[in-house]
Design a protein around this motif. Structure first.
Motif, short mmCIF file in Angstrom:
data_model
loop_
_atom_site.label_atom_id
_atom_site.label_comp_id
_atom_site.label_asym_id
_atom_site.label_seq_id
_atom_site.Cartn_x
_atom_site.Cartn_y
_atom_site.Cartn_z
N ARG A 7 -27.90 -5.98 11.49
CA ARG A 7 -26.95 -7.10 11.59
C ARG A 7 -26.69 -7.63 10.19
NH1 ARG A 7 -26.83 -10.61 16.28
NH2 ARG A 7 -26.74 -12.25 14.73
N LYS A 8 -25.47 -8.06 9.97
CA LYS A 8 -25.12 -8.55 8.64
C LYS A 8 -25.86 -9.83 8.27
CE LYS A 8 -20.73 -6.24 8.09
NZ LYS A 8 -19.27 -6.30 8.28
N ASP A 9 -26.31 -10.57 9.28
CA ASP A 9 -27.05 -11.80 8.99
C ASP A 9 -28.56 -11.58 9.06
OD1 ASP A 9 -27.36 -11.48 11.66
OD2 ASP A 9 -26.51 -13.40 12.25
N SER A 10 -28.98 -10.31 9.02
CA SER A 10 -30.40 -9.99 9.08
C SER A 10 -30.74 -8.99 7.99
CB SER A 10 -30.72 -9.40 10.47
OG SER A 10 -31.95 -8.71 10.43
N ASP A 11 -32.02 -8.92 7.61
CA ASP A 11 -32.45 -7.97 6.59
C ASP A 11 -33.16 -6.76 7.20
OD1 ASP A 11 -31.51 -9.29 4.35
OD2 ASP A 11 -33.31 -10.50 4.15
N THR A 12 -33.19 -6.68 8.52
CA THR A 12 -34.00 -5.66 9.18
C THR A 12 -33.13 -4.52 9.69
OG1 THR A 12 -35.52 -7.41 9.85
CG2 THR A 12 -35.74 -5.28 10.96
N TRP A 13 -33.50 -3.31 9.30
CA TRP A 13 -32.79 -2.11 9.73
C TRP A 13 -33.43 -1.53 10.98
CZ3 TRP A 13 -28.37 -0.52 7.34
CH2 TRP A 13 -28.11 -1.01 6.05
N HIS A 14 -32.59 -1.06 11.89
CA HIS A 14 -33.06 -0.42 13.12
C HIS A 14 -32.46 0.97 13.19
CE1 HIS A 14 -34.41 -4.35 14.75
NE2 HIS A 14 -33.39 -4.80 14.03
N ASN A 21 -34.42 -4.93 19.74
CA ASN A 21 -33.64 -5.73 18.77
C ASN A 21 -32.50 -4.94 18.15
OD1 ASN A 21 -35.30 -8.13 18.91
ND2 ASN A 21 -36.86 -6.92 17.89
N TYR A 22 -32.20 -3.76 18.69
CA TYR A 22 -31.14 -2.94 18.10
C TYR A 22 -29.83 -3.72 18.10
CZ TYR A 22 -28.55 1.29 16.97
OH TYR A 22 -27.77 2.23 16.35
N PRO A 23 -29.17 -3.80 16.96
CA PRO A 23 -27.95 -4.62 16.88
C PRO A 23 -26.78 -3.95 17.61
CG PRO A 23 -28.73 -3.95 14.68
CD PRO A 23 -29.50 -3.18 15.68
N THR A 24 -26.04 -4.76 18.28
CA THR A 24 -24.83 -4.27 18.93
C THR A 24 -23.65 -5.08 18.42
OG1 THR A 24 -25.20 -5.75 20.78
CG2 THR A 24 -25.99 -3.50 21.03
N GLY A 25 -22.46 -4.62 18.69
CA GLY A 25 -21.28 -5.34 18.26
C GLY A 25 -20.77 -4.82 16.93
N LEU A 26 -19.83 -5.53 16.36
CA LEU A 26 -19.14 -5.06 15.16
C LEU A 26 -19.72 -5.66 13.88
CD1 LEU A 26 -15.50 -5.31 16.49
CD2 LEU A 26 -16.86 -3.25 16.20
N ASN A 27 -20.52 -6.70 14.03
CA ASN A 27 -21.00 -7.41 12.84
C ASN A 27 -22.27 -6.75 12.29
OD1 ASN A 27 -20.85 -9.43 10.92
ND2 ASN A 27 -22.19 -10.80 12.09
N VAL A 28 -22.18 -5.45 11.97
CA VAL A 28 -23.35 -4.70 11.54
C VAL A 28 -23.02 -3.88 10.29
CG1 VAL A 28 -24.33 -4.52 13.86
CG2 VAL A 28 -22.81 -2.73 13.05
N ASN A 29 -24.07 -3.57 9.54
CA ASN A 29 -23.99 -2.59 8.45
C ASN A 29 -24.62 -1.30 8.95
OD1 ASN A 29 -24.75 -5.31 6.45
ND2 ASN A 29 -22.92 -4.09 6.11
N VAL A 30 -24.05 -0.18 8.53
CA VAL A 30 -24.56 1.14 8.94
C VAL A 30 -24.89 1.94 7.69
CG1 VAL A 30 -24.02 3.26 10.18
CG2 VAL A 30 -23.13 1.08 11.02
N SER A 31 -26.04 2.63 7.74
CA SER A 31 -26.43 3.50 6.63
C SER A 31 -26.86 4.84 7.21
CB SER A 31 -27.58 2.87 5.85
OG SER A 31 -28.06 3.78 4.87
N TYR A 32 -26.38 5.94 6.62
CA TYR A 32 -26.73 7.27 7.13
C TYR A 32 -27.90 7.88 6.38
CZ TYR A 32 -22.67 6.90 10.03
OH TYR A 32 -21.78 6.47 10.97
N LYS A 33 -28.46 7.13 5.44
CA LYS A 33 -29.72 7.55 4.84
C LYS A 33 -30.64 6.36 4.79
CE LYS A 33 -27.46 7.07 0.43
NZ LYS A 33 -26.92 7.70 -0.75
N LYS A 34 -31.90 6.63 4.47
CA LYS A 34 -32.90 5.57 4.51
C LYS A 34 -32.47 4.44 3.57
CE LYS A 34 -37.81 4.99 4.85
NZ LYS A 34 -39.10 5.64 4.97
#
Ligand SMILES: [Zn+2]
Length: 55
Positions: A7-14, A21-34
């Motif tokens: 989530r953009k308002d969180s520091d935790t990656w899932h 706690n997996y983030p849903t919706g559009l307000n997320v950052n996505v990373s394809y590597k660690k």
């Protein structure tokens, strides 16, 4: 290859979609590597260890 989402308002990656706690919706950052910043979710790490992580 896991897809890391936070989530953009969180520091935790899932990366386990079955994490409670997996983030849903559009307000997320996505990373394809660690991610090189932020925190890795404890629950996702536990699921991975137990081979219960659904990617
Ligand atoms: Zn998680």
């Amino acid at each position: 290859m896991p897809r890391y989402v936070k989530r953009k308002d969180s520091d935790t990656w899932h990366w386990c979609t079955n994490c409670s706690n997996y983030p849903t919706g559009l307000n997320v950052n996505v990373s394809y590597k660690k991610p090189t910043y932020g925190e890795l979710c404890d629950e996702c790490q536990a699921k991975e260890k137990e081979d219960r992580c659904t990617g």
